[in-house]
Write a protein that holds these residues in place. Structure first.
Motif: not given
Length: 147
Positions: A96, A111, A113, A117, A125-130
């Motif tokens: 994370s 977590e 992902f 970075d 901010l970029r959404p990241r897939s878990r």
């Protein structure tokens, strides 16, 4: 006479087996038991255990689906265990924090992902897939019997 011979054989057998059981083996004292589970979001969960040695990188997981390797390095600093987790994936992945390495404090769940970075922080901010969760069970180093 037979009882004495039987008793002697049992004693010899136990003495021969003692090092294999770890009673006098110094390496067994340095092994730190680790248990882990990886709960993937889109694949079957994986669980296992490892005996890690301080100062050495220990492989916890090498998965083919999804392609991923998780290692742990445990050291002792100032009387406390200090550990570092590292992820390696065929595609970029991270914790994370956005990094593929993390120093463990009191946390025992992490977590995982897709993506990592860069060193330059973007203001967007970029959404990241878990990918999933990593759960650990290992000593915290505060007990008297911790290595």
């Amino acid at each position: 006479m037979r009882q004495s011979l039987l008793f002697s054989l049992i004693c010899v057998f136990l003495l021969m087996c003692t090092p294999a059981m770890g009673f006098s083996n110094d390496d067994a004292r340095d092994a730190i038991p680790i248990q882990f589970a990886v709960m993937f979001d889109h694949a079957d969960a994986v669980a296992g255990s490892a005996a890690c040695t301080r100062g050495m990188r220990c492989e916890l997981l090498q998965s083919q689906m999804p392609p991923m390797e998780i290692t742990l390095k445990i050291d002792r600093q100032g009387g406390a265990l200090v550990s570092e987790l590292e992820l390696r994936c065929s595609e970029s992945c991270s914790f994370s924090s956005g990094r593929r390495r993390v120093t463990i404090g009191k946390e025992r769940s992490f977590e995982i992902f897709v993506g990592e970075d860069s060193f330059i922080l973007s203001p967007v901010l970029r959404p990241r897939s878990r990918i999933g969760w990593l759960l650990l069970i290992y000593p915290d180093g505060r007990r008297n019997d911790a290595p």
